[in-house]
Design a protein around this motif. Structure first.
Motif, mmCIF file in Angstrom:
data_model
loop_
_atom_site.group_PDB
_atom_site.id
_atom_site.type_symbol
_atom_site.label_atom_id
_atom_site.label_comp_id
_atom_site.label_asym_id
_atom_site.label_seq_id
_atom_site.Cartn_x
_atom_site.Cartn_y
_atom_site.Cartn_z
ATOM 1 N N GLU A 211 0.831 -1.209 0.000
ATOM 2 C CA GLU A 211 0.000 0.000 0.000
ATOM 3 C C GLU A 211 0.867 1.261 0.000
ATOM 4 O OE1 GLU A 211 -2.396 -3.352 1.537
ATOM 5 O OE2 GLU A 211 -0.401 -2.560 1.978
ATOM 6 N N GLN A 212 1.964 1.242 0.751
ATOM 7 C CA GLN A 212 2.860 2.397 0.774
ATOM 8 C C GLN A 212 3.556 2.580 -0.567
ATOM 9 O OE1 GLN A 212 5.099 1.088 4.240
ATOM 10 N NE2 GLN A 212 4.325 2.823 5.431
ATOM 11 N N ARG A 214 2.284 1.936 -3.310
ATOM 12 C CA ARG A 214 1.246 2.475 -4.192
ATOM 13 C C ARG A 214 0.929 3.935 -3.870
ATOM 14 N NH1 ARG A 214 -4.240 0.067 -2.616
ATOM 15 N NH2 ARG A 214 -3.958 1.688 -1.030
ATOM 16 N N ASP A 215 0.653 4.225 -2.614
ATOM 17 C CA ASP A 215 0.109 5.538 -2.244
ATOM 18 C C ASP A 215 1.181 6.595 -1.993
ATOM 19 O OD1 ASP A 215 -2.380 4.341 -2.336
ATOM 20 O OD2 ASP A 215 -2.392 3.870 -0.195
ATOM 21 N N HIS A 216 2.328 6.187 -1.446
ATOM 22 C CA HIS A 216 3.331 7.186 -1.066
ATOM 23 C C HIS A 216 4.509 7.246 -2.030
ATOM 24 C CE1 HIS A 216 5.449 9.894 1.596
ATOM 25 N NE2 HIS A 216 6.496 9.095 1.597
ATOM 26 N N ASP A 221 0.505 1.447 -9.325
ATOM 27 C CA ASP A 221 -0.774 2.152 -9.220
ATOM 28 C C ASP A 221 -1.828 1.172 -8.702
ATOM 29 O OD1 ASP A 221 -1.339 0.531 -11.369
ATOM 30 O OD2 ASP A 221 -2.033 2.134 -12.682
ATOM 31 N N LEU A 222 -3.056 1.629 -8.627
ATOM 32 C CA LEU A 222 -4.125 0.799 -8.067
ATOM 33 C C LEU A 222 -4.357 -0.458 -8.904
ATOM 34 C CD1 LEU A 222 -6.332 0.466 -5.939
ATOM 35 C CD2 LEU A 222 -7.854 1.823 -7.398
ATOM 36 N N TYR A 225 -1.596 -2.872 -8.170
ATOM 37 C CA TYR A 225 -1.768 -3.352 -6.799
ATOM 38 C C TYR A 225 -2.793 -4.496 -6.767
ATOM 39 C CZ TYR A 225 -3.442 -3.392 -1.969
ATOM 40 O OH TYR A 225 -3.834 -3.789 -0.717
ATOM 41 N N SER A 475 -1.913 7.817 -9.825
ATOM 42 C CA SER A 475 -2.600 8.917 -9.141
ATOM 43 C C SER A 475 -1.936 10.268 -9.343
ATOM 44 C CB SER A 475 -2.693 8.611 -7.635
ATOM 45 O OG SER A 475 -1.391 8.441 -7.078
#
Length: 485
Positions: A211-212, A214-216, A221-222, A225, A475
């Motif tokens: 998740e990190q 992906r998001d940070h 990306d989603l 993931y 994102s």
């Protein structure tokens, strides 16, 4: 993985003077002759106190050592003050840190490991220290020992104290590769070069989750993931490929951490690096590491006690687990990795490759170089049979021209077996306009397995049909200085 606050500054490759090294500017210069004398006093006192103590824990031993260290340093400071050379509180603290590092850490290397601005370190002899910083600059560091012999002695003690399995640095074993307690890698060469060589590689994202990433960090990306987590859940065998420093091991660790905590699996490594078995008691990871071997050679040309990955592979198949994760395949471990993938599900590993299309060539070259019982055709067939997905991680480093360093997945290639002597592949995700992976084709070989774990392939279809306008589900934009044509 890009961190703009740290990586977007102007970077050069110039080596700056010692005084400009961050930790040297903020630190206190120590006389290590004094440190060695104080260290000797503390160890003598500690030995006396613990002579009759049984079952002393490491935490208690360290607590006692720190208390004795403060007492010894206080006495030393009083003597220096009496002689007209007072010791500042900062110096006292630095002395205590040096004592603790020498007894429980990495000695004079500890300051380099603790400095968050340092990513990697090259050491040539005791006094040639080159520091690589997160912003792309390099600087000269302070000596890590007073002599080369002292450096080797420090490394020998460190190897004996830190390595979970017996590892040795000596004239008969002039190479050492091991993991340090903070997750950093240390590689040492001795006797094969004019001066000892040490390389420290720090893993800044040792505990990063998927998740990190992906998001940070923007490595996936989603869409990636969801696809990768479902592929792993379905039992797909995954090989992560890329250049050195592209984030292969980071992605492998993050993927492995998505395995349910109650599911046992095996990690098999030439030298322990993944650290997935820690903290102890948090999961059911069986961590196996090759043994170096010592003493005389046997009739087969191997040292007594040596245990390599070939030796351990058969037993992994009798431990009642379905997943085997083999650490980075740099050499002779390539053959047991291929064997693991042909007889198991959910296996993973990493491999070096310059480009995604060169992964199969890299496999064959390694297998033919290190596997005496396997040829090129057999290696290719084993790879085509055992590997389901190749995930390629790319790195774009523009720090030298004032940009940033970007790591991301650029390809996910499905391996579909052999046809007419050729390996059949499908590019499920391929490079989009900025090089990052976007959906290209639906998988074929693992399609039913993905459906069985609830993956909806339709979420890729709309992106695939978008053609050139397909930008995936990233994102945020990738800001690079390179002009793409």
């Amino acid at each position: 993985m890009t961190q703009p606050a740290r990586l977007n500054g102007h970077a050069t490759s110039a080596v700056v003077p010692v005084s400009a090294a961050p930790f040297a500017a903020k630190g206190v210069e120590l006389d290590y002759t004094v440190v060695r004398q104080l260290h000797s006093r503390v160890t003598d006192k500690l030995s006396q106190l613990l002579t009759d103590s049984a079952n002393v824990t490491a935490a208690y031993r360290r607590e006692m050592a720190e208390r004795l260290g403060r007492e010894v340093i206080r006495d030393y400071a009083a003597g220096m003050a009496h002689a007209g050379r007072p010791v500042s509180p900062q110096e006292e603290r630095a002395l205590l840190e040096a004592l603790v590092a020498g007894m429980f850490g990495a000695g004079r290397l500890q300051r380099l490991l603790d400095d968050p601005t340092i990513t990697n370190v090259h050491i040539l002899g005791c006094d040639q220290v080159l520091l690589h910083h997160a912003d792309g600059t390099r600087s000269r560091g302070e000596p890590v020992a007073d002599t080369d012999d002292e450096l080797i002695s420090m490394l020998q003690v460190l190897a004996m104290r830190v390595a979970a399995t017996e590892r040795q640095l000596s004239e008969s074993n002039p190479e050492l590769d091991m993991q340090l307690p903070d997750g950093s890698r240390m590689t040492v060469l001795y006797k094969v070069s004019p001066r000892p060589i040490v390389y420290l590689r720090k893993h800044s994202l040792f505990d990063a989750s998927l998740e990190q990433l992906r998001d940070h960090w923007g490595m996936i990306d989603l869409l990636l993931y969801r696809f990768l987590t479902k592929a792993l859940e379905s039992g797909a065998n995954i090989m992560i490929a890329g250049l050195a420093g592209s984030g292969k091991t980071t992605l492998l660790r993050a993927l492995a951490r998505t395995i349910p905590a109650g599911e046992p699996y095996i990690t098999l490594e030439e030298s322990r690096e993944l650290g997935l078995h820690e903290p102890a008691g948090s999961n059911w990871v069986i961590s196996l590491e090759a043994l170096q071997g010592h003493g005389e050679y046997d009739t087969g040309g191997r040292r007594r006690g040596e245990k390599n990955l070939h030796d351990m592979m058969p037993i992994t198949q009798r431990l009642g687990v379905r997943r085997v994760i083999v650490g980075e395949t740099r050499g002779r471990e390539i053959v047991p990795m291929l064997r693991a993938m042909t007889v198991s599900r959910g296996a993973m590993c990493t491999i070096h490759a310059r480009q995604a299309r060169e992964v199969m060539d890299s496999i064959v070259q390694l297998a033919c170089s290190y596997g005496t019982d396997i040829g090129a055709e057999q290696a290719l067939r084993m790879a085509a049979q055992g590997i389901d997905l190749i995930v390629y991680t790319a790195v774009v480093d523009e720090r030298a021209i004032g940009g940033a360093e970007h790591r991301f997945v650029s390809h996910v290639v499905e391996v579909g077996g052999m046809r007419d002597g050729q390996v059949v592949t499908t590019t499920v995700f391929g490079p989009g306009p900025d090089g990052r992976a976007v959906p290209r084709h639906l998988p074929e070989r693992i399609r039913e397995d993905l459906l069985d774990v609830g993956y909806d392939l339709r979420e890729l279809t709309a992106y695939i049909e978008a053609g050139p306008h397909n930008r995936g589900a990233w994102s945020r934009e990738l800001h690079t200085r390179r002009v793409r044509r």
